[in-house]
Design a protein around this motif. Structure first.
Motif, PDB file in Angstrom:
ATOM      1  N   VAL A 164       0.854  -1.191   0.000  1.00 18.97           N
ATOM      2  CA  VAL A 164       0.000   0.000   0.000  1.00 18.97           C
ATOM      3  C   VAL A 164       0.888   1.238   0.000  1.00 18.97           C
ATOM      4  CG1 VAL A 164      -1.841   1.281   1.167  1.00 18.97           C
ATOM      5  CG2 VAL A 164      -1.780  -1.201   1.331  1.00 18.97           C
ATOM      6  N   ASN A 165       0.768   2.048  -1.056  1.00 18.47           N
ATOM      7  CA  ASN A 165       1.385   3.375  -1.106  1.00 18.47           C
ATOM      8  C   ASN A 165       2.874   3.379  -0.761  1.00 18.47           C
ATOM      9  OD1 ASN A 165      -1.166   4.449  -1.720  1.00 18.47           O
ATOM     10  ND2 ASN A 165      -1.662   4.741   0.454  1.00 18.47           N
ATOM     11  N   GLY A 166       3.627   2.526  -1.441  1.00 22.02           N
ATOM     12  CA  GLY A 166       5.081   2.553  -1.290  1.00 22.02           C
ATOM     13  C   GLY A 166       5.637   1.751  -0.140  1.00 22.02           C
ATOM     14  N   SER A 167       4.803   1.048   0.610  1.00 21.66           N
ATOM     15  CA  SER A 167       5.277   0.254   1.743  1.00 21.66           C
ATOM     16  C   SER A 167       4.650  -1.132   1.713  1.00 21.66           C
ATOM     17  CB  SER A 167       4.945   0.930   3.076  1.00 21.66           C
ATOM     18  OG  SER A 167       5.618   2.162   3.209  1.00 21.66           O
ATOM     19  N   SER A 173     -10.172 -11.430  17.025  1.00 19.05           N
ATOM     20  CA  SER A 173     -11.597 -11.635  17.297  1.00 19.05           C
ATOM     21  C   SER A 173     -11.856 -13.107  17.584  1.00 19.05           C
ATOM     22  CB  SER A 173     -12.435 -11.179  16.095  1.00 19.05           C
ATOM     23  OG  SER A 173     -12.062 -11.893  14.934  1.00 19.05           O
ATOM     24  N   GLU A 174     -12.890 -13.348  18.346  1.00 17.37           N
ATOM     25  CA  GLU A 174     -13.210 -14.726  18.711  1.00 17.37           C
ATOM     26  C   GLU A 174     -13.758 -15.513  17.516  1.00 17.37           C
ATOM     27  OE1 GLU A 174     -15.854 -14.584  21.971  1.00 17.37           O
ATOM     28  OE2 GLU A 174     -14.417 -13.680  23.364  1.00 17.37           O
ATOM     29  N   VAL A 175     -14.413 -14.832  16.587  1.00 21.26           N
ATOM     30  CA  VAL A 175     -15.034 -15.504  15.460  1.00 21.26           C
ATOM     31  C   VAL A 175     -14.475 -14.925  14.168  1.00 21.26           C
ATOM     32  CG1 VAL A 175     -17.219 -16.065  14.319  1.00 21.26           C
ATOM     33  CG2 VAL A 175     -17.141 -15.788  16.817  1.00 21.26           C
ATOM     34  N   GLY A 176     -14.220 -15.807  13.211  1.00 20.85           N
ATOM     35  CA  GLY A 176     -13.824 -15.351  11.889  1.00 20.85           C
ATOM     36  C   GLY A 176     -12.325 -15.322  11.669  1.00 20.85           C
ATOM     37  N   ALA A 177     -11.943 -15.507  10.415  1.00 20.18           N
ATOM     38  CA  ALA A 177     -10.551 -15.404  10.002  1.00 20.18           C
ATOM     39  C   ALA A 177     -10.301 -14.014   9.432  1.00 20.18           C
ATOM     40  CB  ALA A 177     -10.240 -16.488   8.963  1.00 20.18           C
ATOM     41  N   LYS A 178      -9.007 -13.693   9.201  1.00 21.00           N
ATOM     42  CA  LYS A 178      -8.637 -12.364   8.736  1.00 21.00           C
ATOM     43  C   LYS A 178      -7.925 -12.464   7.390  1.00 21.00           C
ATOM     44  CE  LYS A 178      -9.824 -10.311  12.667  1.00 21.00           C
ATOM     45  NZ  LYS A 178     -10.901  -9.313  12.781  1.00 21.00           N
ATOM     46  N   LYS A 179      -8.241 -11.510   6.497  1.00 22.62           N
ATOM     47  CA  LYS A 179      -7.548 -11.403   5.211  1.00 22.62           C
ATOM     48  C   LYS A 179      -7.079  -9.963   5.051  1.00 22.62           C
ATOM     49  CE  LYS A 179      -6.563 -14.100   1.649  1.00 22.62           C
ATOM     50  NZ  LYS A 179      -7.537 -14.523   0.644  1.00 22.62           N
ATOM     51  N   PHE A 180      -5.793  -9.811   4.822  1.00 19.37           N
ATOM     52  CA  PHE A 180      -5.125  -8.528   4.747  1.00 19.37           C
ATOM     53  C   PHE A 180      -5.123  -8.073   3.292  1.00 19.37           C
ATOM     54  CE2 PHE A 180      -1.087  -6.347   6.499  1.00 19.37           C
ATOM     55  CZ  PHE A 180      -1.853  -5.403   7.143  1.00 19.37           C
ATOM     56  N   MET A 181      -5.544  -6.830   2.981  1.00 12.67           N
ATOM     57  CA  MET A 181      -5.572  -6.366   1.596  1.00 12.67           C
ATOM     58  C   MET A 181      -5.629  -4.840   1.551  1.00 12.67           C
ATOM     59  SD  MET A 181      -9.454  -7.604   0.685  1.00 12.67           S
ATOM     60  CE  MET A 181      -9.079  -9.267   1.254  1.00 12.67           C
ATOM     61  N   GLU A 182      -5.519  -4.306   0.343  1.00 13.30           N
ATOM     62  CA  GLU A 182      -5.619  -2.868   0.120  1.00 13.30           C
ATOM     63  C   GLU A 182      -6.952  -2.560  -0.532  1.00 13.30           C
ATOM     64  OE1 GLU A 182      -6.090   0.186  -2.645  1.00 13.30           O
ATOM     65  OE2 GLU A 182      -5.004  -1.520  -3.456  1.00 13.30           O
ATOM     66  N   LEU A 183      -7.766  -1.712   0.100  1.00 11.22           N
ATOM     67  CA  LEU A 183      -9.058  -1.312  -0.438  1.00 11.22           C
ATOM     68  C   LEU A 183      -9.147   0.205  -0.399  1.00 11.22           C
ATOM     69  CD1 LEU A 183     -11.450  -3.902   1.293  1.00 11.22           C
ATOM     70  CD2 LEU A 183     -10.545  -3.992  -1.042  1.00 11.22           C
ATOM     71  N   GLY A 215      -8.117  -2.381  -4.411  1.00  9.54           N
ATOM     72  CA  GLY A 215      -8.719  -1.209  -5.018  1.00  9.54           C
ATOM     73  C   GLY A 215     -10.185  -1.070  -4.641  1.00  9.54           C
ATOM     74  N   SER A 216     -11.051  -1.125  -5.653  1.00 11.13           N
ATOM     75  CA  SER A 216     -12.487  -0.949  -5.431  1.00 11.13           C
ATOM     76  C   SER A 216     -13.278  -2.225  -5.648  1.00 11.13           C
ATOM     77  CB  SER A 216     -13.025   0.150  -6.369  1.00 11.13           C
ATOM     78  OG  SER A 216     -12.393   1.380  -6.108  1.00 11.13           O
ATOM     79  N   TYR A 217     -12.602  -3.372  -5.721  1.00 11.97           N
ATOM     80  CA  TYR A 217     -13.305  -4.627  -5.999  1.00 11.97           C
ATOM     81  C   TYR A 217     -12.953  -5.687  -4.969  1.00 11.97           C
ATOM     82  CZ  TYR A 217     -14.754  -2.864 -10.564  1.00 11.97           C
ATOM     83  OH  TYR A 217     -15.330  -2.141 -11.566  1.00 11.97           O
ATOM     84  N   LEU A 218     -13.977  -6.446  -4.587  1.00 13.90           N
ATOM     85  CA  LEU A 218     -13.813  -7.588  -3.695  1.00 13.90           C
ATOM     86  C   LEU A 218     -14.392  -8.815  -4.385  1.00 13.90           C
ATOM     87  CD1 LEU A 218     -14.611  -6.553   0.000  1.00 13.90           C
ATOM     88  CD2 LEU A 218     -12.668  -7.904  -0.772  1.00 13.90           C
ATOM     89  N   TYR A 219     -13.608  -9.877  -4.440  1.00 13.94           N
ATOM     90  CA  TYR A 219     -14.075 -11.148  -4.981  1.00 13.94           C
ATOM     91  C   TYR A 219     -14.270 -12.128  -3.823  1.00 13.94           C
ATOM     92  CZ  TYR A 219     -12.323  -9.332  -9.448  1.00 13.94           C
ATOM     93  OH  TYR A 219     -12.084  -8.556 -10.561  1.00 13.94           O
ATOM     94  N   PHE A 220     -15.302 -12.961  -3.932  1.00 11.55           N
ATOM     95  CA  PHE A 220     -15.571 -13.984  -2.921  1.00 11.55           C
ATOM     96  C   PHE A 220     -15.725 -15.330  -3.638  1.00 11.55           C
ATOM     97  CE2 PHE A 220     -16.989 -10.031  -1.065  1.00 11.55           C
ATOM     98  CZ  PHE A 220     -16.575 -10.113   0.253  1.00 11.55           C
ATOM     99  N   ALA A 221     -14.914 -16.309  -3.218  1.00 11.06           N
ATOM    100  CA  ALA A 221     -14.943 -17.631  -3.846  1.00 11.06           C
ATOM    101  C   ALA A 221     -15.140 -18.698  -2.788  1.00 11.06           C
ATOM    102  CB  ALA A 221     -13.648 -17.897  -4.622  1.00 11.06           C
ATOM    103  N   ASP A 222     -15.750 -19.796  -3.188  1.00  8.25           N
ATOM    104  CA  ASP A 222     -15.993 -20.923  -2.284  1.00  8.25           C
ATOM    105  C   ASP A 222     -14.685 -21.671  -2.062  1.00  8.25           C
ATOM    106  OD1 ASP A 222     -16.855 -23.061  -0.854  1.00  8.25           O
ATOM    107  OD2 ASP A 222     -18.237 -23.836  -2.359  1.00  8.25           O
TER     108      ASP A 222
END
Length: 432
Positions: free
Chosen positions: A277-280, A320-330, A382-389
């Protein structure tokens, strides 16, 4: 200037029509008026009795030129206008324009031209990428056009045995493999190959420095002020004989064609998320600390500035107690998407506020089950999120346009989807 302006407009229309896919070609007709210096463009709704037509005539499968352009116009056309028109063409069309003549080839490889491409294309739409045909081609989904396009990677396959696609970034693909056609080779002989599918140019990188493994977090980066160069960064944690942990960043610079290693002492035990993200480059890892007489594990963020080559730390989001985490640039900001493979869990987004140094909830996704992606794994930029099974029981991928808040389905899936899954891809003309 009127002649040049009219010529620029119609010349751009002609190039876009010639190089566009057949399914996207418009029936463009140029009508020559009594004055030789005036041109008018209409679409295929021109009446049949509109008189004689000259210039470019298109049908559903063929393109031909019915007249010739005055050669003097080419010599009088300012170079700035020509480059401005060509910079707006699709990347694969620019690659083909380089083969028109020697002058165009020299013009379209200049740094000024690639800088112009960056300036006129401020919105970078990430394509969804899948490797097919045993790494001979890719299928790229354009969310703006809502269509898949097959792009063959090689003009001539290199003498390189590909094991997997490690990373994609800046319009480049980074493959891990071995020289030659040997399939069972020790990890020490592993090499990396970088290719641009648009220009078909590729490069086999030098061997990694001793002690550096071809594993861990790897990213392909094209900096904004260096569009003709690329960098590859491996980030790993090493332990010395005294059990001291060090954060080791191994950086390849295409301009110098060499690997450089940057190290810093760290308390992190592992890193498992990375995003540019932005040079880093930003990483999320885990460390063990003493709290209230006990050893607990917590998250910690580390950044590596690609310009100054300096490490820094930032506050990682709470576990968080529930859910996994995904790191990205939005939207140009460091973001974290919380999701779960449980079918009743709806994803949410947090973004890092650099001014306060904290993570705040971002209302980027519809609340509740309105998005219909429960149980899916996100992939976004960017401005798009994809969700796959993740279990691949459903071949449908859900795409969500964050800017326009629109949801649509990508029905065409691939039964031969490889284990590395989907990647994000930005077409570019970055030199290799």
């Amino acid at each position: 200037m009127l002649l040049i302006s009219c010529f620029t407009i119609h010349f751009g229309c002609w190039l876009a029509s010639v190089f566009a896919p057949v399914s996207q070609q418009r029936q463009v007709v140029h009508m020559r008026l009594p004055s030789l210096r005036k041109w008018q463009s209409t679409t295929n709704d021109v009446e049949a009795n509109s008189g004689p037509r000259y210039g470019i005539v298109l049908d559903s499968s063929k393109v031909w030129v019915a007249g010739k352009m005055d050669p003097e116009l080419w010599s009088k056309l300012p170079q700035k206008i020509l480059l401005d028109v060509l910079a707006r063409l699709p990347h694969n069309c620019i690659a083909r324009c380089r083969e028109v003549c020697k002058i165009w080839k020299e013009l379209l490889v200049m740094k000024h031209f690639t800088d112009r491409i960056v300036s006129v294309r401020k919105s970078h739409t990430p394509f969804l990428l899948v490797c097919v045909k045993r790494y001979q081609a890719i299928m790229a989904y354009n969310p703006s056009m809502k269509e898949w396009r097959e792009i063959f990677i090689w003009k001539k396959s290199p003498n390189f045995q590909i094991h997997c696609l490690r990373a994609a970034g800046g319009g480049l693909l980074c493959f891990k493999g071995n020289l030659g056609k040997r399939k069972n080779v020790e990890d020490g002989d592993t090499r990396l190959l970088v290719v641009n599918p648009i220009t078909k140019l590729w490069r086999i990188l030098p061997s990694l420095p001793p002690g550096i493994r071809a594993s861990g977090c790897v990213n392909v980066i094209v900096l904004e002020n260096e569009p003709n160069q690329f960098k590859i960064l491996f980030m790993q944690i090493h332990r010395d004989p005294h059990a001291q942990r060090r954060l080791v960043g191994t950086l390849y610079d295409s301009a110098a064609d060499m690997w450089i290693t940057y190290c810093e002492d760290t308390t992190l035990e592992s890193i498992y998320r990375s995003v540019y993200v932005n040079g880093s480059m930003h990483y999320i890892g885990s460390e063990r600390v003493h709290e209230n007489g006990a050893i607990v594990s917590r998250r910690q963020g580390v950044s590596f500035d690609m310009y100054s080559k300096v490490f820094s730390r930032f506050e990682a989001p709470l576990i968080s107690e529930v859910g996994a985490k995904k790191f990205m640039e939005l939207h140009g900001r460091l973001s974290l998407v919380t999701f779960s493979t449980v079918a009743t869990f709806s994803p949410s987004v947090q973004q890092f506020d650099e001014q306060t140094g904290t993570w705040v909830d971002a209302q980027l996704l519809p609340a509740g089950v309105g998005l219909g992606v429960q149980g899916y794994v996100p992939l976004g930029q960017g401005s798009y999120l994809y969700f796959a099974d993740p279990h691949r029981q459903s071949k449908t991928v859900v795409c969500y346009d964050l800017l326009n808040r629109q949801r649509f389905l990508i029905e065409d899936a691939f039964p031969d989807l490889r284990f590395e899954g989907y990647k994000l891809y930005h077409p570019s003309l970055c030199s290799v």
